[in-house]
Design a protein around this motif. Structure first.
Motif, short mmCIF file in Angstrom:
data_model
loop_
_atom_site.label_atom_id
_atom_site.label_comp_id
_atom_site.label_asym_id
_atom_site.label_seq_id
_atom_site.Cartn_x
_atom_site.Cartn_y
_atom_site.Cartn_z
N VAL A 175 51.48 44.95 32.45
CA VAL A 175 50.14 45.05 31.87
C VAL A 175 49.95 46.41 31.22
O VAL A 175 49.40 46.52 30.11
CB VAL A 175 49.07 44.81 32.95
N MET A 176 50.42 47.47 31.86
CA MET A 176 50.30 48.81 31.28
C MET A 176 51.03 48.90 29.96
O MET A 176 50.56 49.54 29.01
CB MET A 176 50.83 49.85 32.27
N SER A 177 52.20 48.25 29.86
CA SER A 177 52.96 48.29 28.60
C SER A 177 52.26 47.51 27.50
O SER A 177 52.37 47.85 26.32
CB SER A 177 54.37 47.76 28.83
N ARG A 178 51.53 46.45 27.85
CA ARG A 178 50.85 45.64 26.85
C ARG A 178 49.54 46.26 26.37
O ARG A 178 49.02 45.91 25.31
CB ARG A 178 50.58 44.23 27.39
N TYR A 179 48.97 47.16 27.18
CA TYR A 179 47.71 47.80 26.82
C TYR A 179 47.88 49.32 26.87
O TYR A 179 47.30 50.01 27.71
CB TYR A 179 46.59 47.36 27.75
N SER A 202 44.41 54.32 32.43
CA SER A 202 44.98 53.75 33.64
C SER A 202 44.70 54.63 34.86
O SER A 202 45.13 55.78 34.93
CB SER A 202 46.50 53.56 33.49
N PHE A 203 43.98 54.04 35.80
CA PHE A 203 43.80 54.64 37.11
C PHE A 203 44.84 54.10 38.10
O PHE A 203 44.66 54.22 39.31
CB PHE A 203 42.40 54.34 37.65
N LEU A 218 41.60 39.12 36.97
CA LEU A 218 40.53 40.09 36.75
C LEU A 218 41.07 41.37 36.14
O LEU A 218 40.43 42.00 35.28
CB LEU A 218 39.83 40.39 38.08
N LEU A 219 42.28 41.77 36.54
CA LEU A 219 42.89 42.97 35.96
C LEU A 219 43.18 42.76 34.47
O LEU A 219 43.00 43.68 33.66
CB LEU A 219 44.18 43.31 36.71
N GLU A 220 43.60 41.57 34.09
CA GLU A 220 43.84 41.27 32.67
C GLU A 220 42.55 41.43 31.87
O GLU A 220 42.56 41.99 30.77
CB GLU A 220 44.37 39.84 32.52
N VAL A 221 41.44 40.95 32.40
CA VAL A 221 40.16 41.09 31.72
C VAL A 221 39.78 42.55 31.59
O VAL A 221 39.35 43.03 30.54
CB VAL A 221 39.06 40.31 32.47
N SER A 222 39.95 43.30 32.65
CA SER A 222 39.61 44.71 32.66
C SER A 222 40.43 45.48 31.62
O SER A 222 39.89 46.31 30.87
CB SER A 222 39.85 45.30 34.06
N ALA A 223 41.72 45.19 31.57
CA ALA A 223 42.60 45.90 30.63
C ALA A 223 42.35 45.47 29.19
O ALA A 223 42.24 46.31 28.29
CB ALA A 223 44.06 45.66 31.00
N GLY A 224 42.24 44.17 28.96
CA GLY A 224 42.15 43.66 27.61
C GLY A 224 40.79 43.85 26.96
O GLY A 224 40.70 44.22 25.78
N ALA A 225 39.73 43.59 27.71
CA ALA A 225 38.39 43.62 27.13
C ALA A 225 37.68 44.96 27.30
O ALA A 225 36.77 45.28 26.53
CB ALA A 225 37.54 42.51 27.75
N TYR A 226 38.10 45.75 28.30
CA TYR A 226 37.37 46.98 28.59
C TYR A 226 38.25 48.24 28.52
O TYR A 226 37.73 49.35 28.59
CB TYR A 226 36.71 46.89 29.98
N GLY A 227 39.56 48.06 28.42
CA GLY A 227 40.44 49.21 28.25
C GLY A 227 40.54 50.11 29.46
O GLY A 227 40.65 51.33 29.32
N VAL A 228 40.55 49.51 30.64
CA VAL A 228 40.69 50.31 31.86
C VAL A 228 41.54 49.53 32.86
O VAL A 228 41.40 48.32 33.03
CB VAL A 228 39.32 50.68 32.47
N LEU A 229 42.47 50.25 33.51
CA LEU A 229 43.41 49.65 34.47
C LEU A 229 43.20 50.25 35.85
O LEU A 229 42.83 51.41 35.99
CB LEU A 229 44.85 49.91 34.03
#
Length: 433
Positions: free
Chosen positions: A30-34, A39-40, A376-387
């Motif tokens: 996920v980190m590599s895709r976004y 990233s926290f 939920l992590l996918e939504v957070s990363a993709g739509a909000y830019g936070v991991l």
């Protein structure tokens, strides 16, 4: 994929299907895709501490030490860095001196083994202590995945012990010992991180430390103490580690230079002063671990040890001096993270969102009213830019299914602020159902 596979996963070791391994891989993917997401997730040291690190000068510093303090000739000192070297280590004397002066741990260099990071120290300690399936390992719940993963690689049964605001629940550990005996097993050892545990972030008060040591003596078990984050305590708020309080050799103390030095060196250590009776006499547990090490990594890289040794020599042979600037940075980052949570999550939040306030370490836990899963992590990363890191991978009981872990160590304060603002927007929109 071929129509006819060469191997079936059912025929391989069960650890390969452990959900934890998949969770770590998923997080990295996920980190590599976004790449633009804040990233926290990583509990890695801040990158500024490796900028400009002169490994050549540090190596020369250690070579001088070998010549002037240990009496080697220059050619012999160079050979010590370029050959395999002793399995038990090259910098044991410097580590022993630093532990004695900074942490009150009085260990002879022979009672220390230098390892490939703390992870190898854990693996070797477990392999030595656990004889068969009747020996079980108690771990805090939640718990660092490195120790539970090592136990699974070695087929060591695990029992969870509740962790509360004051750390490991000593009464629950006692109950787990009684339950194990009732089924013909024994709690052979208990893994514990008394100072700002990963991921719980809690700190064990002095009285609880004494109670835990008393229980270890009463139950005839060993404590595996992980001290990766103790250095982040302020110097006027320090507490003695379990090993410093240990009077009956009940504690195997594990440390690492990943956080106070730099992780790329891959240098850790175990203080294992326990006496092991053989038919022809006694040996130290550290010597037994070194024997096991010859079949795992042979030895810890002498060049890596030389760089770490040079760091210690350049800082007065003191872990505290080596870690001081880093500790200050991490305390500031932690305060920044908690302040940002207080500011951005102060109101208009769905019920059930609570963040914990550790006094040190790298991590803050946040309770959610919904499952903190991969979707939920996918939504957070993709739509909000936070991991962030789901806490489920740290728990044996499901206690972490609705929690996330935030790490403050790797980011600058402005990125922490921006990341928490994004996190707040995500929590308000996505966790209210």
């Amino acid at each position: 994929m071929t129509a006819s596979p060469d191997l079936y996963v059912r025929d391989l070791h069960g650890s390969l299907q452990d959900p934890v391994l998949g969770a770590v891989g998923f997080l990295n993917e996920v980190m590599s895709r976004y790449p633009d997401a804040i990233s926290f997730a990583p509990g890695a040291p801040h990158p500024e501490f490796v900028q400009g690190l002169d490994t050549r000068a540090l190596t020369e510093r250690f070579l001088t030490h070998l010549v002037t303090d240990r009496g080697l000739d220059p050619a012999g000192a160079e050979r010590a860095l370029y050959e395999y070297g002793p399995a038990q280590g090259l910098i044991n004397d410097l580590v022993a001196e630093a532990l004695r002066g900074d942490q009150g741990i009085h260990a002879d260099p022979r009672e220390i083994v230098i390892t490939v990071g703390a992870q190898e120290a854990m693996l070797l300690t477990l392999r030595a202590l656990f004889r068969d399936a009747d020996d079980v390992l108690a771990v805090a719940d939640p718990c660092f995945v490195g120790i539970t993963g090592a136990a699974r690689l070695l087929d060591i049964p695990l029992v969870p012990v509740q962790e509360g605001p004051v750390g490991l629940d000593v009464d629950h550990l006692a109950a787990q010992c009684r339950e194990a005996r009732a089924t013909g097993r024994r709690v052979r050892a208990c893994y514990v991180a008394p100072d700002f545990s990963n991921p719980g972030g809690v700190r064990m008060p002095l009285g609880v430390r004494h109670r835990l040591l008393d229980l270890a003596a009463h139950e005839d078990l060993l404590l595996i103490e992980d001290n990766a984050y103790g250095f982040t305590a302020s110097e006027d708020d320090s507490l003695p580690g379990l090993k410093a309080l240990d009077r009956e050799r009940r504690v195997v103390h594990i440390g690492t230079f990943a956080k106070v030095g730099f992780p790329g060196a891959r240098v850790g250590y175990a203080v294992a002063d326990q006496r092991v009776r053989h038919a022809d006499g006694e040996r130290l547990l550290a010597e037994e671990l070194a024997d096991l090490k010859t079949m795992v990594t042979v030895n810890t890289s002498p060049l890596s040890q030389a760089v770490v040794g040079g760091l210690l020599l350049d800082h007065g042979r003191s872990l505290t001096a080596l870690a001081r600037a880093k500790a200050e940075r991490y305390r500031r980052n932690l305060a920044c993270l908690v302040d940002a949570l207080d500011h951005h999550l102060a109101d208009e939040l769905p019920p059930g969102i609570v963040w914990h306030r550790p006094a040190g370490g790298f991590f803050v836990r946040v309770d959610l009213p919904v499952p903190a899963d991969h979707a939920l992590l996918e939504v957070s990363a993709g739509a909000y830019g936070v991991l962030w890191t789901p806490m489920s991978q740290f728990s044996l009981t499901g206690r972490g299914d609705r929690q996330i872990r935030l790490s403050c160590s790797y980011l600058e304060p402005d990125r922490i602020e921006t990341g928490v603002r994004r996190l707040a927007a995500f929590l308000r929109k996505e966790t209210g159902a």
